[in-house]
Design a protein around this motif. Structure first.
Motif: not given
Length: 590
Positions: A98-112, A115-118
């Motif tokens: 997901s991104r916001d209006a300032e072009d900052r991005w985040h990733i959210y794990d949906l209880d996978s 798991g998710t890693s960066v």
């Protein structure tokens, strides 16, 4: 004002036939102006973009590229995901980028499960992501990349080609309509009404011009929705003046407050992070408003839905509708959490139950339809919704048994002419008024339906058709259909599921309420006592209508045409490339 009134009186006294000639002129001119304004706004809406923009990319190790076309993108193995990925370690719905209006991005794990890693660091719920970072969904590796310079140039060129219609000629036409209408109402209601009619139309015209000038000064260029709203509110002032001109000050004040509410909501909807923080405050406010009504409200037409404070009365349930939509919509990172959906269903049940205790079943039906729309958009589960509908119909049948007066409405439904002097009195008079108005109407202020109770609220469609003509009556319905069409078409391009769900639920609320008002007044549905958005007299209803319009406006993805992205576009024109995860990553990419 007194000098103006005397001048009008002298004109009328010196020219006895002037009133009929002027009314005949207005009967022809009003529909022409309305058709010109609304057709131009609709043609401009046809220029809505058909293809989404690309905001970033994901690349697999084998070189395959996935373009991210939304602010929120589902990553997973499911074919319904925005990015469908291979690998047994990837869940069907694994994560949201997901991104916001300032072009900052985040990733959210949906209880996978895996798991998710960066960049090798496993995340618990969410983590920031910058360009050239490596994202792992289980064993599936992805690299997060910006779009190329060629794509940026192509995107900017496509944005420049999208130009909504300039509003000034249409605003001038609306101003002419308002001036002609103001004088028509004065001569039809006679000179004593002038001190009420003239100032309110001056305020409406001034507010309209002030709004468009302010928006153009701030860089906004899309005004089709507002043009339709100002046309409908002009008709609303005509209805109010025709039925009870002493209420005009209150109605025009409600329009001004509604415009302010529209602007405030639009500014809030720019920032989805702010929306996430305050949406449950909105839920609490929705319940609180209904509780206040239940405790302090007084009964009118069988429903306890009015609260009086000093010399003013209002319906808190109208504002509760806005709070309900604000709390019910969700971004993708929260959409698939069962806990959030359960809490929303509990909120919906509580509000419908409170409305049932207030005997406000028309509003309860509107809430229930909106609940179904939001629930389906959030879960996509038809089976659950069928069970919910079955329970609702069972509960509705029990209510009919417990509330005998509601049976009377169903007893006269489709049999209004058989009860023309009792339960079908309002419907038969409304249908008679529509027939007597013809295509062009008898002229604003000259109808007879205004003598029937609730002619400016529940029966307002009949009054508009009688005084303005069937052509204008059809046009005000087409305005509502156009708003719905705009929301549905814009939702395909919407950058966030929050905007999509909020716009669809607002649309369902506007359309369903309009259908109840319109079809109830002509005996095609039971008369439920709900208002026609933007047109019916009433401050609470006007605030509700302008507030819902803000949710529709937020889905507009055209550059500088919406509150949700206007600031974003101006900043992006000269904004540098967002900070990457390091020089090494940039060198590696080069």
């Amino acid at each position: 004002m007194s000098r103006l009134c005397n001048m009008i009186k002298q004109i009328l006294d010196a020219n006895p036939g002037f009133t009929s000639v002027y009314t005949g002129f207005c009967r022809v001119v009003f529909p022409i102006i309305a058709i010109l304004v609304l057709s131009a706004a609709l043609i401009s809406l046809f220029n809505l973009p058909k293809t989404p923009e690309v905001f970033a990319m994901l690349r697999l190790p084998n070189g395959k590229i996935f373009r991210l076309k939304h602010w929120e993108n589902i990553l997973g193995r499911s074919g319904s995901a925005d990015v469908t990925l291979p690998g047994s370690s990837v869940n069907r719905l694994h994560a949201v980028l997901s991104r916001d209006a300032e072009d900052r991005w985040h990733i959210y794990d949906l209880d996978s499960k895996c798991g998710t890693s960066v960049n090798g660091n496993e995340i618990e719920s969410e983590a920031p992501v910058t360009y050239f970072d490596r994202i792992f969904l289980g064993d599936c590796e992805l690299q997060f990349l910006p779009i190329s310079e060629e794509e940026k140039l192509e995107r900017d060129e496509r944005r420049r080609r999208i130009r909504p219609i300039a509003p000034w000629a249409l605003v001038l036409l609306l101003t002419i309509l308002q001036v002609l209408l103001c004088f028509q109402l004065v001569i039809s209601k006679q000179v004593p009404a002038a001190p009420y009619i003239i100032p309110t139309f001056v305020v409406l015209t001034g507010a309209m011009w002030a709004y468009f000038l302010l928006m153009r000064f701030t860089g906004i260029i899309g005004f089709e929705l507002e043009l339709m709203a100002f046309f409908l509110t002009t008709v609303s002032l005509s209805v109010t003046a025709s039925c009870n001109y002493t209420l005009l000050y209150k109605q025009v004040a409600s329009i001004i407050v509604g415009i302010v509410l529209y602007l405030v909501l639009g500014i809030v909807l720019r920032d989805l992070n702010l929306v996430k923080k305050i949406r449950w405050f909105a839920a609490a406010a929705a319940i609180g408003l209904l509780l206040i009504t239940l405790v302090l409200g007084h009964t009118k037409y069988g429903a306890t839905n009015w609260v009086r404070i000093g010399g003013f009365s209002f319906q808190p349930s109208e504002i509760a509708k806005l709070c309900y939509i604000f709390a019910g919509a969700a971004t993708l990172d929260r959409l698939f959490r069962k806990r959030n959906l359960t809490m929303f269903m509990a909120l919906s049940f509580t509000m419908v139950a409170l409305l049932g205790l207030m005997s406000d079943f028309g509003t309860a039906a509107i809430f229930f339809i909106t609940f179904l729309v939001i629930s389906y958009l959030r879960s996509g589960d038809f089976a659950t919704l069928i069970l919910v509908c079955g329970g609702a119909f069972s509960g509705g049948f029990m209510v009919l048994l417990a509330k005998p007066y509601i049976w009377k409405r169903f007893a006269t439904w489709r049999h209004a002419w058989e009860y023309a002097s009792s339960g079908g009195y309002q419907q038969t008079r409304t249908m008679t008024a529509i027939a007597s108005g013809g295509l062009l109407g008898v002229g604003p202020g000259n109808g007879f339906l205004k003598r029937v109770a609730a002619s400016d609220t529940d029966l307002v469609f009949g009054l508009v058709c009688e005084e303005w003509g069937l052509i204008t009556g059809i046009l005000i319905v087409l305005c509502i259909i156009a708003l719905a069409w705009f929301a549905i078409r814009s939702c395909r391009m919407s950058r966030s599921s929050y905007y999509t769900i909020a716009a669809c639920s607002a649309t369902s609320m506007i359309v369903f309420q309009t259908a109840l008002n319109l079809f109830g007044s002509v005996d095609m549905l039971p008369l439920t006592g709900v208002t026609f958005p933007f047109v019916s007299n009433g401050g609470s209803s006007m605030l509700f209508a302008w507030g819902l319009l803000a949710f529709l406006k937020a889905t507009d993805t055209r550059p500088n045409a919406s509150f949700a992205n206007a600031i974003y576009y101006r900043r992006r024109k000269n904004a540098p490339l967002p900070v990457t995860s390091g020089e090494e990553a940039a060198d590696e990419e080069n």
